[in-house]
Design a protein around this motif. Sequence first.
Motif, PDB file in Angstrom:
ATOM      1  N   LEU A 123       0.839  -1.194   0.000  1.00  0.00           N
ATOM      2  CA  LEU A 123       0.000   0.000   0.000  1.00  0.00           C
ATOM      3  C   LEU A 123       0.882   1.255   0.000  1.00  0.00           C
ATOM      4  O   LEU A 123       0.640   2.207  -0.747  1.00  0.00           O
ATOM      5  CB  LEU A 123      -0.911   0.019   1.233  1.00  0.00           C
ATOM      6  N   HIS A 124       1.888   1.243   0.855  1.00  0.00           N
ATOM      7  CA  HIS A 124       2.817   2.361   0.954  1.00  0.00           C
ATOM      8  C   HIS A 124       3.464   2.634  -0.398  1.00  0.00           C
ATOM      9  O   HIS A 124       3.597   3.796  -0.826  1.00  0.00           O
ATOM     10  CB  HIS A 124       3.884   2.033   2.009  1.00  0.00           C
ATOM     11  N   LEU A 125       3.834   1.595  -1.096  1.00  0.00           N
ATOM     12  CA  LEU A 125       4.479   1.732  -2.395  1.00  0.00           C
ATOM     13  C   LEU A 125       3.513   2.222  -3.463  1.00  0.00           C
ATOM     14  O   LEU A 125       3.786   3.169  -4.201  1.00  0.00           O
ATOM     15  CB  LEU A 125       5.079   0.378  -2.808  1.00  0.00           C
ATOM     16  N   LEU A 126       2.321   1.601  -3.529  1.00  0.00           N
ATOM     17  CA  LEU A 126       1.362   1.918  -4.584  1.00  0.00           C
ATOM     18  C   LEU A 126       0.776   3.319  -4.463  1.00  0.00           C
ATOM     19  O   LEU A 126       0.451   3.947  -5.467  1.00  0.00           O
ATOM     20  CB  LEU A 126       0.236   0.879  -4.586  1.00  0.00           C
ATOM     21  N   LEU A 127       0.626   3.815  -3.248  1.00  0.00           N
ATOM     22  CA  LEU A 127       0.076   5.157  -3.063  1.00  0.00           C
ATOM     23  C   LEU A 127       0.980   6.233  -3.664  1.00  0.00           C
ATOM     24  O   LEU A 127       0.527   7.345  -3.936  1.00  0.00           O
ATOM     25  CB  LEU A 127      -0.146   5.443  -1.580  1.00  0.00           C
ATOM     26  N   GLY A 128       2.247   5.891  -3.883  1.00  0.00           N
ATOM     27  CA  GLY A 128       3.185   6.881  -4.392  1.00  0.00           C
ATOM     28  C   GLY A 128       3.620   6.699  -5.830  1.00  0.00           C
ATOM     29  O   GLY A 128       4.316   7.563  -6.365  1.00  0.00           O
ATOM     30  N   VAL A 129       3.234   5.597  -6.494  1.00  0.00           N
ATOM     31  CA  VAL A 129       3.662   5.393  -7.874  1.00  0.00           C
ATOM     32  C   VAL A 129       2.894   6.330  -8.803  1.00  0.00           C
ATOM     33  O   VAL A 129       1.772   6.762  -8.484  1.00  0.00           O
ATOM     34  CB  VAL A 129       3.466   3.920  -8.317  1.00  0.00           C
TER      35      VAL A 129
END
Length: 320
Positions: A123-129
């Motif tokens: 989630l942390h990664l996808l929220l910023g892509v």
Amino acid sequence: MAVLSRPIPPLYTVYILRSSVNHASLYIGSTPNPPRRLKQHNGEVKGGAVRTSRNKLRPWEMVALVSGFPSAVAALKFEWAVTNPHLSMHIPSPARISIFTQRKKNGQPRRPRASMTSIMSNLHLLLGVPSFARWPLRLHFFNRDAHTAWEKWCATTKEPMRSGVPILTDFGRDSSRTATSIANDKESESHAAEPSPWGVHALPLDYAPIKDYVAKGRDVFSFEREGDCVICNEHMPPDEGLYGLCSNNGCEGVGHLSCWSRHMLSEQEDESIIPVGGRCPKCHGPVKWGDMMTELTLRLRGAKDVDKLLKKKRKAKAKA
């Protein structure tokens, strides 16, 4: 084309379920109505999913969700990426956290078993892509364990969290309170009509949070008070273009949508083509692009939704 004819939905979410019986059993899904969907997963109403239908894992609890998706399709894309982080093209290979180590009989990669930590990390990664970074997303936590897993990951990862994503918590009853405080609360509730809703049951399922904004829009455009564009100062003939309206109370700043976009992008430091927000040139208050688009699509495509939202409730007749 049917999707394009609808306004931006008031709520669409991607949620995380955890079995209250076996905390290792997790499920990810999407819905515009979290309370109803939770009842479906728990067998209280028809629906749900095969994976959540086993009674030995019920009841399920909705521990966290992401809201703010501009459409059902957008939520489904995000759901698929969270569910399949080992395959999702939204995640660049160097940043990929979940990696498959086995294959199915048909040769396709087998999905790695998800844990609360792995879901929070993805989630942390996808929220910023780039695929999702321009969307007005919000992250909600309704369970302390899920929130703790999130905070631990944020504290250990070297990747900074995308700025501008609200992290909201609503844990209901605090399990760390003393027995005396709980007893006092029960005594107070015994005199109340109903306990206040919390968690997924407190989420707004309609456009009520922007009711005043929608009412202002109907008033401005129904009475043709568009005036001049607040950015380029050109006159805006009624019904001859896409016009955005400032969302701040007391401000009726209207501008060409292209002008609003160009103005907001000029205030951002990156080279994006879709704005996130900015300040109104008229009142200088903050304006979010997502809110403006929701009001605009309601005004253009959701007349019935607006009528329902602004309909005055009849006052109950006084008892004789």
